[in-house]
Design a protein around this motif. Structure first.
Motif, PDB file in Angstrom:
ATOM      1  N   ALA A 166      24.654  65.055 -43.008  1.00  0.00           N
ATOM      2  CA  ALA A 166      23.854  63.830 -43.061  1.00  0.00           C
ATOM      3  C   ALA A 166      23.681  63.379 -44.506  1.00  0.00           C
ATOM      4  N   MET A 167      23.434  64.320 -45.413  1.00  0.00           N
ATOM      5  CA  MET A 167      23.272  63.974 -46.817  1.00  0.00           C
ATOM      6  C   MET A 167      24.568  63.417 -47.393  1.00  0.00           C
ATOM      7  N   THR A 168      25.683  64.056 -47.088  1.00  0.00           N
ATOM      8  CA  THR A 168      26.986  63.608 -47.582  1.00  0.00           C
ATOM      9  C   THR A 168      27.318  62.209 -47.084  1.00  0.00           C
ATOM     10  N   ALA A 169      26.868  61.903 -45.857  1.00  0.00           N
ATOM     11  CA  ALA A 169      27.127  60.582 -45.264  1.00  0.00           C
ATOM     12  C   ALA A 169      26.154  59.526 -45.769  1.00  0.00           C
ATOM     13  N   GLY A 170      25.194  59.948 -46.579  1.00  0.00           N
ATOM     14  CA  GLY A 170      24.231  58.993 -47.121  1.00  0.00           C
ATOM     15  C   GLY A 170      23.047  58.733 -46.216  1.00  0.00           C
ATOM     16  N   ASP A 171      22.946  59.466 -45.117  1.00  0.00           N
ATOM     17  CA  ASP A 171      21.816  59.305 -44.199  1.00  0.00           C
ATOM     18  C   ASP A 171      20.687  60.223 -44.672  1.00  0.00           C
ATOM     19  N   MET A 172      20.012  59.803 -45.744  1.00  0.00           N
ATOM     20  CA  MET A 172      19.022  60.666 -46.363  1.00  0.00           C
ATOM     21  C   MET A 172      17.799  60.878 -45.475  1.00  0.00           C
ATOM     22  N   GLU A 173      17.467  59.876 -44.665  1.00  0.00           N
ATOM     23  CA  GLU A 173      16.313  60.016 -43.774  1.00  0.00           C
ATOM     24  C   GLU A 173      16.535  61.147 -42.786  1.00  0.00           C
ATOM     25  N   ARG A 174      17.737  61.205 -42.215  1.00  0.00           N
ATOM     26  CA  ARG A 174      18.047  62.267 -41.265  1.00  0.00           C
ATOM     27  C   ARG A 174      18.125  63.622 -41.982  1.00  0.00           C
ATOM     28  N   ALA A 175      18.722  63.626 -43.155  1.00  0.00           N
ATOM     29  CA  ALA A 175      18.827  64.868 -43.920  1.00  0.00           C
ATOM     30  C   ALA A 175      17.431  65.421 -44.223  1.00  0.00           C
ATOM     31  N   GLU A 176      16.523  64.531 -44.613  1.00  0.00           N
ATOM     32  CA  GLU A 176      15.149  64.940 -44.908  1.00  0.00           C
ATOM     33  C   GLU A 176      14.482  65.551 -43.686  1.00  0.00           C
ATOM     34  N   LYS A 177      14.632  64.896 -42.544  1.00  0.00           N
ATOM     35  CA  LYS A 177      14.005  65.392 -41.322  1.00  0.00           C
ATOM     36  C   LYS A 177      14.548  66.762 -40.934  1.00  0.00           C
ATOM     37  N   LEU A 178      15.845  66.947 -41.077  1.00  0.00           N
ATOM     38  CA  LEU A 178      16.459  68.220 -40.714  1.00  0.00           C
ATOM     39  C   LEU A 178      15.996  69.338 -41.651  1.00  0.00           C
ATOM     40  N   ILE A 179      15.909  69.030 -42.935  1.00  0.00           N
ATOM     41  CA  ILE A 179      15.463  70.028 -43.904  1.00  0.00           C
ATOM     42  C   ILE A 179      14.005  70.401 -43.665  1.00  0.00           C
ATOM     43  N   GLU A 180      13.161  69.405 -43.416  1.00  0.00           N
ATOM     44  CA  GLU A 180      11.751  69.690 -43.150  1.00  0.00           C
ATOM     45  C   GLU A 180      11.592  70.532 -41.890  1.00  0.00           C
ATOM     46  N   ALA A 181      12.415  70.248 -40.887  1.00  0.00           N
ATOM     47  CA  ALA A 181      12.361  71.029 -39.646  1.00  0.00           C
ATOM     48  C   ALA A 181      12.743  72.483 -39.916  1.00  0.00           C
ATOM     49  N   TRP A 195      19.471  79.112 -50.020  1.00  0.00           N
ATOM     50  CA  TRP A 195      20.384  78.011 -49.722  1.00  0.00           C
ATOM     51  C   TRP A 195      19.643  76.770 -49.241  1.00  0.00           C
ATOM     52  N   LEU A 196      18.566  76.975 -48.508  1.00  0.00           N
ATOM     53  CA  LEU A 196      17.777  75.837 -48.035  1.00  0.00           C
ATOM     54  C   LEU A 196      17.158  75.084 -49.209  1.00  0.00           C
ATOM     55  N   TRP A 197      16.581  75.827 -50.175  1.00  0.00           N
ATOM     56  CA  TRP A 197      15.971  75.165 -51.326  1.00  0.00           C
ATOM     57  C   TRP A 197      17.029  74.540 -52.233  1.00  0.00           C
ATOM     58  N   ALA A 198      18.231  75.126 -52.266  1.00  0.00           N
ATOM     59  CA  ALA A 198      19.318  74.513 -53.032  1.00  0.00           C
ATOM     60  C   ALA A 198      19.698  73.170 -52.416  1.00  0.00           C
ATOM     61  N   LEU A 199      19.724  73.120 -51.088  1.00  0.00           N
ATOM     62  CA  LEU A 199      20.022  71.864 -50.406  1.00  0.00           C
ATOM     63  C   LEU A 199      18.910  70.850 -50.631  1.00  0.00           C
ATOM     64  N   ASP A 200      17.670  71.326 -50.617  1.00  0.00           N
ATOM     65  CA  ASP A 200      16.529  70.448 -50.879  1.00  0.00           C
ATOM     66  C   ASP A 200      16.620  69.871 -52.293  1.00  0.00           C
ATOM     67  N   ALA A 201      17.041  70.693 -53.251  1.00  0.00           N
ATOM     68  CA  ALA A 201      17.218  70.213 -54.624  1.00  0.00           C
ATOM     69  C   ALA A 201      18.307  69.151 -54.690  1.00  0.00           C
ATOM     70  N   SER A 202      19.363  69.324 -53.904  1.00  0.00           N
ATOM     71  CA  SER A 202      20.448  68.340 -53.867  1.00  0.00           C
ATOM     72  C   SER A 202      19.952  66.999 -53.343  1.00  0.00           C
ATOM     73  N   VAL A 203      19.156  67.041 -52.284  1.00  0.00           N
ATOM     74  CA  VAL A 203      18.593  65.810 -51.727  1.00  0.00           C
ATOM     75  C   VAL A 203      17.672  65.152 -52.745  1.00  0.00           C
ATOM     76  N   ALA A 204      16.828  65.948 -53.376  1.00  0.00           N
ATOM     77  CA  ALA A 204      15.893  65.419 -54.370  1.00  0.00           C
ATOM     78  C   ALA A 204      16.642  64.743 -55.516  1.00  0.00           C
ATOM     79  N   SER A 205      17.736  65.364 -55.950  1.00  0.00           N
ATOM     80  CA  SER A 205      18.535  64.775 -57.026  1.00  0.00           C
ATOM     81  C   SER A 205      19.154  63.455 -56.581  1.00  0.00           C
ATOM     82  N   THR A 206      19.622  63.421 -55.346  1.00  0.00           N
ATOM     83  CA  THR A 206      20.264  62.214 -54.816  1.00  0.00           C
ATOM     84  C   THR A 206      19.298  61.041 -54.753  1.00  0.00           C
ATOM     85  N   ILE A 207      18.035  61.300 -54.390  1.00  0.00           N
ATOM     86  CA  ILE A 207      17.053  60.216 -54.283  1.00  0.00           C
ATOM     87  C   ILE A 207      16.248  60.069 -55.582  1.00  0.00           C
TER      88      ILE A 207
END
Length: 377
Positions: A166-181, A195-207
């Motif tokens: 979802a993050m790679t596709a640019g669907d950050m809203e969905r990526a956020e929901k999945l990570i929070e879940a 790995w989860l926090w590394a992915l969270d850092a990637s999302v944070a950097s993207t936004i």
């Protein structure tokens, strides 16, 4: 994790700036032992300039009773691992006072268990010049690990890849929901959490949420087992990238003391010189700025618990642009520990004899403010 996933996360962590970095958490047994009195200052002031007199003979507090925390049943049943960082003061009777959670993996049961255990620890008090004194700044990380919890489960990998897609596709809203879940699902083992926090850092950097990215990189390294030698979560190049990235983010926030603290940590690594090579010019500039007349303005906000820590690089500071409510500022220095109320028109002038200081600001959750470290004049 596949190698392609590893490199993809590494690239995302490095996307915003050219450099990347992160700081290792201290191992469970690491404590900083510092006295909390003004005896040295008094001795110096009472001594003739032509007289040699012993300033102090400091003996750190020694642990007498330190029982490990009980592993929460709810966490054990679900295979949840975690860690909690706590700093505290040891009083003149050897009791733990003012324990504060500086960070944790997020599991509430694990956090409660850690805090409950530390409060019951007992020390022989620190001794300075034949009398008991407070030992001001002590920090410890308590790790909660289970046997045979190595690698990621198939369930975690499936959810992780879904969020990554979802993050790679640019669907950050969905990526956020999945990570929070994934976070709310009770947590996983240390490897999965890293790995989860590394992915969270990637999302944070993207936004472009740099504060969140910095926090998530910290938690990535604290959750990994790299520094324990049990199971290498990340390879050397990733560790190098994370350390460098965090250094850059600290510069972004004018957190120069934290940046230099990270440098000290990196120097202890086998490949420390390689990590620091591209940072040396920035390190020189930081040291020059600290000695200058220019004010250093650090923008901060209180956590959901209404707390915020900051390491000072100067001994004069004050507050401005308070949006909300600040109740108190607690100064924890090498040789002193004191708590004050907060006023906009007040300047704190910390005696140099107190040594290096860390301040704990408390108030209403979410309160934004600027801490100003005044220039040298």
């Amino acid at each position: 994790m596949k190698t392609t996933d590893t490199h993809r996360i590494l690239l995302m962590l490095s996307a915003l700036l050219c450099l990347s970095k992160a700081a290792f958490a201290d191992p469970p047994s690491t404590e900083k032992k510092l006295p909390c009195d003004k005896l040295s200052e008094e001795v110096v002031s009472d001594t003739d300039e032509n007289t040699v007199k012993s300033i102090s003979a400091f003996k750190p507090a020694q642990i007498v009773k330190r029982k490990n925390p009980r592993y929460p049943k709810s966490a054990a049943i679900t295979g949840t691992e975690g860690w909690v960082k706590i700093n505290f003061v040891i009083d003149t009777d050897g009791n733990v006072q003012d324990p504060v959670i500086s960070d944790s993996s997020g599991n509430k049961a694990i956090t409660r268990a850690a805090m409950s255990a530390v409060k019951r620890w007992k020390y022989s008090p620190a001794i300075k010049d034949n009398r008991a004194v407070q030992q001001c700044y002590n920090e410890v990380q308590l790790d909660f690990t289970l046997q045979n919890q190595i690698g990621a489960s198939g369930k975690f990998i499936t959810k992780y890849k879904e969020a990554e897609k979802a993050m790679t596709a640019g669907d950050m809203e969905r990526a956020e929901k999945l990570i929070e879940a994934m976070k709310e699902n009770g947590g996983g083992n240390r490897y999965e959490n890293a790995w989860l926090w590394a992915l969270d850092a990637s999302v944070a950097s993207t936004i472009n949420d740099l504060r969140r990215e910095l926090r998530s990189i910290d938690r990535t390294l604290a959750s990994s087992n790299t520094h324990q030698g049990k199971y290498q979560t990340f390879d050397d190049e990733q560790i190098k990238s994370l350390y460098q990235r965090k250094f850059v983010l600290h510069l972004q926030f004018n957190e120069f003391s934290s940046a230099l603290y990270t440098v000290d940590k990196v120097k202890k690594l086998a490949n420390g010189e390689d990590i620091l090579a591209p940072l040396n010019s920035y390190i020189e500039k930081i040291n020059s700025l600290i000695q200058s007349e220019q004010n250093i303005i650090v923008k901060r906000s209180l956590s959901d618990e209404g707390k915020n820590f900051h390491y000072l690089v100067r001994n004069k500071f004050g507050f401005t642009k308070i949006e909300g409510q600040l109740d108190s500022v607690e100064v924890r220095c090498d040789s002193h520990h004191e708590k004050f109320t907060v006023a906009l028109d007040h300047t704190w002038n910390i005696p140099e004899s107190w040594g290096s200081c860390r301040v704990l600001v408390e108030g209403k959750a979410g309160t934004a403010f600027s801490l100003v470290e005044l220039g040298n004049t």
